[in-house]
Design a protein around this motif. Structure first.
Motif, mmCIF file in Angstrom:
data_model
loop_
_atom_site.group_PDB
_atom_site.id
_atom_site.type_symbol
_atom_site.label_atom_id
_atom_site.label_comp_id
_atom_site.label_asym_id
_atom_site.label_seq_id
_atom_site.Cartn_x
_atom_site.Cartn_y
_atom_site.Cartn_z
ATOM 1 N N UNK A 149 15.807 -8.312 57.952
ATOM 2 C CA UNK A 149 14.653 -9.550 57.168
ATOM 3 C C UNK A 149 13.059 -9.190 57.497
ATOM 4 N N UNK A 150 13.321 -9.503 58.793
ATOM 5 C CA UNK A 150 11.521 -9.268 58.922
ATOM 6 C C UNK A 150 11.664 -8.336 58.649
ATOM 7 N N UNK A 151 12.221 -6.946 59.456
ATOM 8 C CA UNK A 151 11.347 -5.452 58.817
ATOM 9 C C UNK A 151 11.513 -5.433 57.654
ATOM 10 N N UNK A 152 12.178 -5.961 56.767
ATOM 11 C CA UNK A 152 11.964 -5.987 55.504
ATOM 12 C C UNK A 152 11.018 -6.448 54.043
ATOM 13 N N UNK A 153 10.604 -7.963 55.138
ATOM 14 C CA UNK A 153 9.564 -8.115 53.950
ATOM 15 C C UNK A 153 8.549 -7.131 54.808
ATOM 16 N N UNK A 154 8.257 -6.590 56.651
ATOM 17 C CA UNK A 154 7.050 -6.259 56.535
ATOM 18 C C UNK A 154 6.988 -4.727 56.009
ATOM 19 N N UNK A 155 8.256 -4.292 55.166
ATOM 20 C CA UNK A 155 7.815 -3.238 54.363
ATOM 21 C C UNK A 155 7.328 -3.370 53.048
ATOM 22 N N UNK A 156 8.111 -4.332 52.318
ATOM 23 C CA UNK A 156 7.495 -4.782 51.041
ATOM 24 C C UNK A 156 6.533 -5.694 51.107
ATOM 25 N N UNK A 157 5.618 -6.365 51.893
ATOM 26 C CA UNK A 157 4.619 -6.600 52.331
ATOM 27 C C UNK A 157 3.498 -5.151 51.648
ATOM 28 N N UNK A 158 4.113 -4.179 53.064
ATOM 29 C CA UNK A 158 3.018 -3.142 52.927
ATOM 30 C C UNK A 158 3.292 -1.891 51.219
ATOM 31 N N UNK A 159 4.201 -1.728 50.849
ATOM 32 C CA UNK A 159 4.246 -1.834 49.078
ATOM 33 C C UNK A 159 3.550 -3.022 48.073
ATOM 34 N N UNK A 160 3.445 -4.145 48.768
ATOM 35 C CA UNK A 160 2.207 -5.043 48.010
ATOM 36 C C UNK A 160 1.384 -4.280 47.771
ATOM 37 N N UNK A 161 0.777 -4.173 49.649
ATOM 38 C CA UNK A 161 -0.550 -4.372 49.773
ATOM 39 C C UNK A 161 -1.061 -3.387 48.756
ATOM 40 N N UNK A 162 -0.175 -2.120 49.302
ATOM 41 C CA UNK A 162 -1.220 -0.906 48.429
ATOM 42 C C UNK A 162 -0.679 -0.989 47.785
#
Length: 169
Positions: free
Chosen positions: A89-102
């Motif tokens: 879940x933590x890795x999943x959210x790190x990815x979603x935050x990366x997408x959100x930042x971009x």
């Protein structure tokens, strides 16, 4: 290292992102009836930021509760499952935050100055982008701490297999 301070920081970052967008992420123009998203008039950008922020906050609350309950889980296998889910879940959210930042940074970059001549809400928009960026690293740190906890559990399981409690005096 205990994960609770990192998870609290993650929660605060989530609140900053969705709070900034909800409070100042929408503008209204006197010549138009409906308000529009500050990020290039793209309602998907504001919706993504708010949705990811709220869901990440709720997820973090759930895993904070799991951390409180964790010492009462007696089975090492159940503990491993809980920690593995925390890693995923933590890795999943790190990815979603990366997408959100971009996504937010790109939409902010292509926003037209004529849409916001008074620069209303620009600090909030930048704060949401910045804290989206910071969230990538805090969720990654949460995943790394969960990996460390998983390694400790694996060692504990091996130790219990080699030296069962009944053999001790």
């Amino acid at each position: 290292m205990n994960q609770d301070p990192v998870k609290i920081m993650v929660m605060v970052f989530s609140i900053v992102v969705f709070g900034s967008i909800v409070n100042e992420g929408y503008l209204n123009n006197p010549e138009e009836e409906e308000e529009f998203c500050i990020y290039n008039r793209n309602p998907n950008a504001c919706s993504y930021g708010v949705t990811v922020g709220v869901l990440a906050f709720l997820t973090c609350l759930l895993y904070l509760a799991l951390d409180v309950y964790f010492p009462q889980i007696s089975s090492v296998k159940d503990r491993k499952k809980a920690v593995l889910s925390d890693i995923g879940v933590s890795a999943f959210w790190a990815f979603f935050w990366f997408v959100g930042f971009c996504f937010l940074a790109n939409q902010w970059q292509v926003s037209k100055p004529k849409d916001n001549p008074l620069n209303e809400g620009t600090d909030a928009a930048r704060a949401a982008i910045a804290f989206s960026f910071f969230s990538i690293f805090t969720w990654s740190l949460t995943a790394a701490l969960a990996v460390r906890r998983f390694k400790e559990l694996t060692f504990q399981e091996e130790y219990n297999t080699l030296f069962p409690a009944s053999a001790q005096p």
